[in-house]
Scaffold this motif. Structure first.
Motif, PDB file in Angstrom:
ATOM      1  N   MET A  64       1.756   6.828  -6.547  1.00  0.00           N
ATOM      2  CA  MET A  64       0.452   7.100  -7.155  1.00  0.00           C
ATOM      3  C   MET A  64       0.181   6.136  -8.314  1.00  0.00           C
ATOM      4  SD  MET A  64      -1.343   9.277  -5.472  1.00  0.00           S
ATOM      5  CE  MET A  64      -2.591  10.087  -6.490  1.00  0.00           C
ATOM      6  N   ASN A  65       0.466   4.872  -8.032  1.00  0.00           N
ATOM      7  CA  ASN A  65       0.319   3.839  -9.052  1.00  0.00           C
ATOM      8  C   ASN A  65      -0.086   2.524  -8.370  1.00  0.00           C
ATOM      9  OD1 ASN A  65       0.546   1.937 -11.041  1.00  0.00           O
ATOM     10  ND2 ASN A  65       2.765   2.184 -11.337  1.00  0.00           N
ATOM     11  N   PRO A  66      -1.331   2.076  -8.602  1.00  0.00           N
ATOM     12  CA  PRO A  66      -1.789   0.856  -7.917  1.00  0.00           C
ATOM     13  C   PRO A  66      -1.039  -0.399  -8.367  1.00  0.00           C
ATOM     14  CG  PRO A  66      -3.445   1.614  -9.475  1.00  0.00           C
ATOM     15  CD  PRO A  66      -2.379   2.659  -9.443  1.00  0.00           C
ATOM     16  N   LEU A  67      -0.223  -0.261  -9.405  1.00  0.00           N
ATOM     17  CA  LEU A  67       0.559  -1.404  -9.890  1.00  0.00           C
ATOM     18  C   LEU A  67       2.001  -1.384  -9.354  1.00  0.00           C
ATOM     19  CD1 LEU A  67      -1.787  -0.879 -12.040  1.00  0.00           C
ATOM     20  CD2 LEU A  67      -0.317  -2.032 -13.672  1.00  0.00           C
ATOM     21  N   ASN A  91       2.902  -5.370  -6.111  1.00  0.00           N
ATOM     22  CA  ASN A  91       1.685  -6.152  -5.980  1.00  0.00           C
ATOM     23  C   ASN A  91       1.772  -7.192  -4.872  1.00  0.00           C
ATOM     24  OD1 ASN A  91       3.052  -8.366  -7.036  1.00  0.00           O
ATOM     25  ND2 ASN A  91       2.265  -8.064  -9.104  1.00  0.00           N
ATOM     26  N   ALA A  92       0.678  -7.925  -4.724  1.00  0.00           N
ATOM     27  CA  ALA A  92       0.565  -8.865  -3.612  1.00  0.00           C
ATOM     28  C   ALA A  92       1.650  -9.940  -3.677  1.00  0.00           C
ATOM     29  CB  ALA A  92      -0.822  -9.506  -3.631  1.00  0.00           C
ATOM     30  N   LYS A 100       0.824  -1.213   0.000  1.00  0.00           N
ATOM     31  CA  LYS A 100       0.000   0.000   0.000  1.00  0.00           C
ATOM     32  C   LYS A 100       0.858   1.264   0.000  1.00  0.00           C
ATOM     33  CE  LYS A 100      -4.076  -2.231   1.974  1.00  0.00           C
ATOM     34  NZ  LYS A 100      -4.765  -2.680   3.200  1.00  0.00           N
ATOM     35  N   LEU A 101       1.974   1.232   0.723  1.00  0.00           N
ATOM     36  CA  LEU A 101       2.851   2.412   0.779  1.00  0.00           C
ATOM     37  C   LEU A 101       3.476   2.689  -0.586  1.00  0.00           C
ATOM     38  CD1 LEU A 101       4.232   4.627   2.462  1.00  0.00           C
ATOM     39  CD2 LEU A 101       6.020   2.965   3.036  1.00  0.00           C
ATOM     40  N   LYS A 150       2.234   1.869  -3.503  1.00  0.00           N
ATOM     41  CA  LYS A 150       1.173   2.315  -4.412  1.00  0.00           C
ATOM     42  C   LYS A 150       0.868   3.808  -4.210  1.00  0.00           C
ATOM     43  CE  LYS A 150      -1.025  -2.246  -4.140  1.00  0.00           C
ATOM     44  NZ  LYS A 150      -1.131  -2.814  -5.480  1.00  0.00           N
ATOM     45  N   ILE A 151       0.664   4.201  -2.928  1.00  0.00           N
ATOM     46  CA  ILE A 151       0.260   5.595  -2.686  1.00  0.00           C
ATOM     47  C   ILE A 151       1.430   6.543  -2.942  1.00  0.00           C
ATOM     48  CG2 ILE A 151       0.729   5.585  -0.179  1.00  0.00           C
ATOM     49  CD1 ILE A 151      -2.165   7.392  -1.941  1.00  0.00           C
TER      50      ILE A 151
END
Lengths: 468, 468
Positions: free
Chosen positions: B357-360, B363-364, B350-351, B353-354
């Protein structure tokens, strides 16, 4: 007969002190006894050996154990010795049936997630049965994590209300208004009719607050937004809405209306002391003033905002401006993926610190406030819930401190925010009713719910042509 | 005698197929049976009904249940039906005795925290007994959260090694080198002598890897750094060090040496394929190349970096440059405040990504790698741990999926990273030995440890003049 007379005299003699004591000591239904109580009252009182007396669905008294013991006797007692007692957590923004889509395609852009996965998945799978099982699953999860009140926006909200009540949870539940056909309503007229019936049916219910939920300014026309707000105000129902979640929303609003999303919603009369605005990321100083003046409640969703890379809400600034800011998990699909509000406390503090490069930006006490009393203020329910005080609803969590992560404890707020976990919640009481006792759910058939959730996992996967 | 003869014939007849089967089926000590195995092998194989055969402290075979059942028979079996089996988590950076300072003054600047609270608290409280109890508490917490290997830097590391081994945990434990007197060593000569004895004593131990831990470039002179590194290399021991954690460290390094912290440490010969560098926040593209070329392992500590507002490590860039990046909790005081590595997985994703500013961004699957095989690579132990493969140590967690937050499951990596929690870990095996079974700790007297931790809470508070 003489013998019987003597017996009667004896009985009167023996029972006299007891009846005298009974005259002084008032009966209550439940006493939660001898814990460390984090009241979250105006003085943020913390009682070290405190008890709480509960009658019906409300708190009668909170005080030192000796005082409560001398004044009240409970039909039932829960021993909280060595444990924490805190106000039940308030999850200010979620979409509970989406538990059944938990983890369905994470790590993609919001656009791909919505249009490639979630909208097709909803179109193919969401019906009343889906919503009922999703709500039951979310109820089990929320109770386990100590959430006693949640605010929800979805479809078939009538079923959500029924399942929420059956689980013994307190819910602010709003049927979604959106400018395209939903799984249960075709158009604005249908949505208005549905919501009016829905609100009338639940008026006066002790657990369910029926709300109106216009989705957002980017999915609802001005007409829809105003019609939804007017309906809500006719019945004094709360209004749930997504506000300023995305940069595009800000840019589009500036372009179309020459003002920010908050300013636009204010200009068309939507904002007021009955509005619960989820996210509030793209707000400037002027917006903060509007939100404070209009007494809008805001709900910060750190997990979701990080996961979707939406942006960071200026929580410390909003709090400083006098805005009531609560916490939410958002929907548990693609944007979290759980309903653990204690994790949101931890995240809210850490996200504010790193974003502002200031370890003092948002402290432990602040995020505990956001999960309890400020969450209640954000939902406009602070007279009813959010703190442990006489007259308020008896919504509370008993949290174990008998865990490695719970010791030692130097500061109770730091422990709640950073060290204790949702799974440390042992017992949950909502409106005086015990819904979880020693980690056993009492209002939900958990094995059956888990089984159905697994079945839905298979059918959703199949509907999207995925292997599982 | 004739009858006896007949009986013998009968016995031989009956037992023949059994002894034949025994000849084909090999004995092993333990079979963990019929779970969903996330192997983290090179192909990232996931087996749906898989079993693991264990002999001594190592994995003999991993495969479909039917195959394992036909080839091996176990002296003991753990049924993992309907559960996940994952490699034990690797906590790449912590200071375990600091569990006894958990939550001691959070929400303050790093400078105030160190000089007003932690240094005085350590001076007044840290001795060998403190370190032993803190290590026991941390061992209980780490095992509960599925951590099977951790890397530690503190004082009295000999006691930490003993308590780690007694708890059955795998540890890379390094005595701190620092240019001021510590609770157990007065100067560099003492530190060198202590560490040399310490390393020699534990050579060849199956669980304990004695390390050398020069604290950082801002607390150790070039002489100290080089002497510590030379000692480590004499014995092929790993080197644990904080690297580029603070902006001030970067600025001071540029000023004093005309180069970045990474470049400076490289220029004086400290970096190499035996170094575990915690944090690595202030690293640029050139530094990433150095770290990759020198095969330095890096450990990302998202909770700590957020809590102390230190900055954000460029994890995706380091991974892309070929650096092995693991995950750490850091010390559980002021900078976390727990030892839950699953939370670090969630946060790391999550850190990133934020921040980007990219949800990719991360990843998990990437963060599960960081908690397992990449964590092992960062500690230079990838031949020993980090994945479930024949020949590796039998370090594994059995995780319950019978929880509301665990269902449904569309993607096992997403579930591990975002939905499952440390408390969902049920059973933990380290080096073939079961250290937690069905959430009961088997190597630690947990009630006694919790009691002592509470006592230390009181004495530490008293030593600092705090109320508790």
């Amino acid at each position: 007969m003489r013998n019987l007379g003597n017996i009667c005299v004896l009985f009167i003699f023996i029972w006299a002190p007891a009846s005298l004591a009974a005259a002084q000591s008032q009966p209550v239904d439940l006493i939660v006894s001898d814990g460390m109580i984090v009241t979250m009252d105006a003085n943020r009182t913390v009682l070290h050996d405190g008890s709480i007396a509960i009658r019906g669905d409300s708190i009668v008294a909170v005080g030192p154990r000796s005082e409560i013991d001398s004044k009240y006797h409970g039909a039932h007692t829960i021993d909280a010795h060595g444990k924490l007692i805190v106000p039940g957590f308030v999850n200010g923004h979620t979409h509970v049936p989406m538990t059944l889509f938990r983890g369905l395609h994470d790590d993609v852009t919001l656009n791909d997630w919505l249009y490639k996965y979630i909208f097709p998945a909803e179109k193919k799978n969401v019906n009343e049965d889906f919503v009922r099982w999703g709500t039951r699953l979310a109820a089990a999860e929320q109770i386990r994590y100590g959430v006693t009140t949640f605010a929800d926006m979805y479809y078939f909200e009538e079923a959500i209300a029924e399942e929420t009540k059956a689980a013994g949870l307190r819910g602010v539940v709003g049927e979604t208004f959106i400018d395209f056909p939903t799984p249960d309503n075709k158009n604005l007229d249908d949505m208005l009719a549905y919501s009016e019936r829905f609100i009338r049916k639940w008026q006066g219910d002790p657990l369910i607050h029926a709300a109106v939920a216009p989705h957002s300014m980017y999915t609802c026309s001005q007409k829809t937004l105003q019609a939804a707000a007017a309906l809500a105000r006719k019945y004094h129902a709360p209004i749930l809405i997504h506000v300023a979640e995305m940069k595009k929303e800000w840019d589009d609003s500036e372009k179309a209306h020459g003002m920010s999303p908050v300013a636009y919603l204010n200009s068309i009369g939507v904002l007021g002391p009955d509005v619960v605005a989820a996210h509030c990321i793209y707000v400037d100083t002027a917006d903060e003033k509007i939100l404070a003046q209009k007494q809008v409640g805001c709900v910060h969703n750190p997990s979701s905002n990080m996961m979707l890379a939406s942006g960071v809400s200026p929580v410390p600034q909003m709090r400083a401006a006098g805005v009531a800011v609560g916490l939410g998990t958002d929907g548990p699909a693609g944007s979290n993926n759980d309903l653990d509000l204690m994790e949101e406390m931890d995240l809210a503090a850490k996200l504010a610190k790193i974003t502002q490069m200031n370890p003092l930006a948002l402290n432990a006490k602040a995020v505990v406030e956001m999960a309890t009393i400020d969450g209640a203020r954000a939902l406009h329910m602070e007279k009813e819930i959010g703190s442990l005080e006489p007259g308020k609803k008896a919504d509370l969590d008993v949290i174990s401190l008998d865990e490695p992560n719970a010791v030692p404890m130097y500061d109770v707020y730091a422990q709640l925010a950073y060290a204790l976990k949702g799974d440390d919640v042992e017992t949950v009481i909502i409106g005086g009713k015990t819904v979880m006792r020693d980690r056993k759910l009492l209002t939900i058939d958990e094995p059956r719910v888990l089984e159905k959730a697994r079945e839905y996992g298979k059918s959703v996967s199949a509907s999207l042509g995925m292997e599982q």
